[in-house]
Design a protein around this motif. Structure first.
Motif, mmCIF file in Angstrom:
data_model
loop_
_atom_site.group_PDB
_atom_site.id
_atom_site.type_symbol
_atom_site.label_atom_id
_atom_site.label_comp_id
_atom_site.label_asym_id
_atom_site.label_seq_id
_atom_site.Cartn_x
_atom_site.Cartn_y
_atom_site.Cartn_z
ATOM 1 N N GLY A 136 -27.369 -77.596 -42.923
ATOM 2 C CA GLY A 136 -28.142 -76.990 -43.406
ATOM 3 C C GLY A 136 -26.945 -75.582 -44.200
ATOM 4 O O GLY A 136 -27.855 -74.541 -44.795
ATOM 5 N N THR A 137 -26.010 -75.996 -43.790
ATOM 6 C CA THR A 137 -25.087 -73.982 -44.219
ATOM 7 C C THR A 137 -23.947 -74.225 -44.547
ATOM 8 O O THR A 137 -23.019 -75.335 -44.754
ATOM 9 N N LYS A 191 -29.048 -65.785 -35.802
ATOM 10 C CA LYS A 191 -28.604 -67.092 -36.073
ATOM 11 C C LYS A 191 -27.177 -67.718 -35.446
ATOM 12 O O LYS A 191 -26.045 -67.442 -35.720
ATOM 13 N N ALA A 231 -25.628 -75.319 -34.476
ATOM 14 C CA ALA A 231 -26.649 -76.197 -33.337
ATOM 15 C C ALA A 231 -24.799 -76.844 -32.194
ATOM 16 O O ALA A 231 -24.033 -76.516 -32.722
ATOM 17 N N VAL A 277 -32.325 -68.707 -33.352
ATOM 18 C CA VAL A 277 -31.996 -69.074 -34.438
ATOM 19 C C VAL A 277 -32.037 -70.366 -34.561
ATOM 20 O O VAL A 277 -29.792 -69.458 -34.641
ATOM 21 N N GLU A 278 -31.521 -71.691 -34.302
ATOM 22 C CA GLU A 278 -30.431 -72.402 -33.889
ATOM 23 C C GLU A 278 -30.661 -73.063 -35.201
ATOM 24 O O GLU A 278 -31.484 -73.562 -35.476
ATOM 25 N N PHE A 279 -29.935 -73.845 -36.182
ATOM 26 C CA PHE A 279 -30.109 -74.099 -37.527
ATOM 27 C C PHE A 279 -29.197 -75.162 -37.510
ATOM 28 O O PHE A 279 -27.715 -75.034 -36.764
ATOM 29 N N SER A 280 -29.245 -76.704 -38.056
ATOM 30 C CA SER A 280 -28.296 -77.747 -38.240
ATOM 31 C C SER A 280 -26.945 -77.256 -39.080
ATOM 32 O O SER A 280 -27.176 -76.505 -39.900
#
Length: 129
Positions: free
Chosen positions: A115-116, A68, A71, A109-112
Motif C-alpha cells: 500500500g505504499t 507509521k 510490516a 500504525v503498521e501497514f503492508s
C-alpha cells in the motif's frame, strides 16, 4: 520509513520545544538502523489550532505521536522501540506535565508494503560500501 507525526495543541507551543523533540525521536530510530533504515526516518509536527480536550472548559493540552512503519518487524522489536520512544516523549514533557493538564499518547500504525509507494535516494548516503 518510519514516518513520525507529532500533533500538539497550540497552548503549549512556547514551552514544548518541538524541534528538540523531533531530534530526540529521530535518534530513537536512527540508533536502530538494523530495524529502520536511517534514510527513511522522517518526523514532523503539526500544531493544532482547532481542538477540544475533555469537556472543553479548561486549557487542557495534548500531544499525540503517530508512528507509521511498514510490516515485517517482530512484535518484540516494535514493543521495545515504542516503549523507548514513549519514555523519551514522557521525559521531554516531564516539567510541562507537572505544571498543567497534559495528555500524552503514542500510536503505532503498521501497514503492508503493497500500500505504499516510495522514491528515495537518501538511502544511498547511509549504505555501507
Amino acid at each position: 520509513m518510519p514516518h513520525i507525526i507529532i500533533e500538539y495543541t497550540d497552548n503549549i507551543k512556547s514551552e514544548a520545544d518541538i524541534s528538540n523533540l523531533l531530534k530526540k525521536i529521530n535518534h530513537v530510530f536512527t540508533t536502530r538502523s538494523h530495524l529502520f533504515p536511517i534514510g527513511g526516518v522522517r518526523s514532523r509536527a503539526i500544531e493544532l489550532h482547532d481542538y477540544c480536550v475533555a469537556d472543553g472548559t479548561q486549557d487542557d493540552a495534548f500531544v499525540h505521536v503517530t508512528v507509521k512503519i511498514g510490516a515485517g518487524r517482530s512484535v518484540e522489536d516494535k514493543k521495545e522501540t515504542c516503549d523507548t520512544l514513549f519514555e523519551v516523549i514522557k521525559d521531554h514533557f516531564f516539567d510541562l506535565y507537572t505544571k498543567r493538564y497534559l495528555a500524552l499518547s503514542l500510536e503505532l500504525v503498521e501497514f503492508s508494503e503493497a500500500g505504499t509507494y516510495k522514491h528515495n535516494n537518501i538511502h544511498k548516503r547511509f549504505k555501507k560500501s
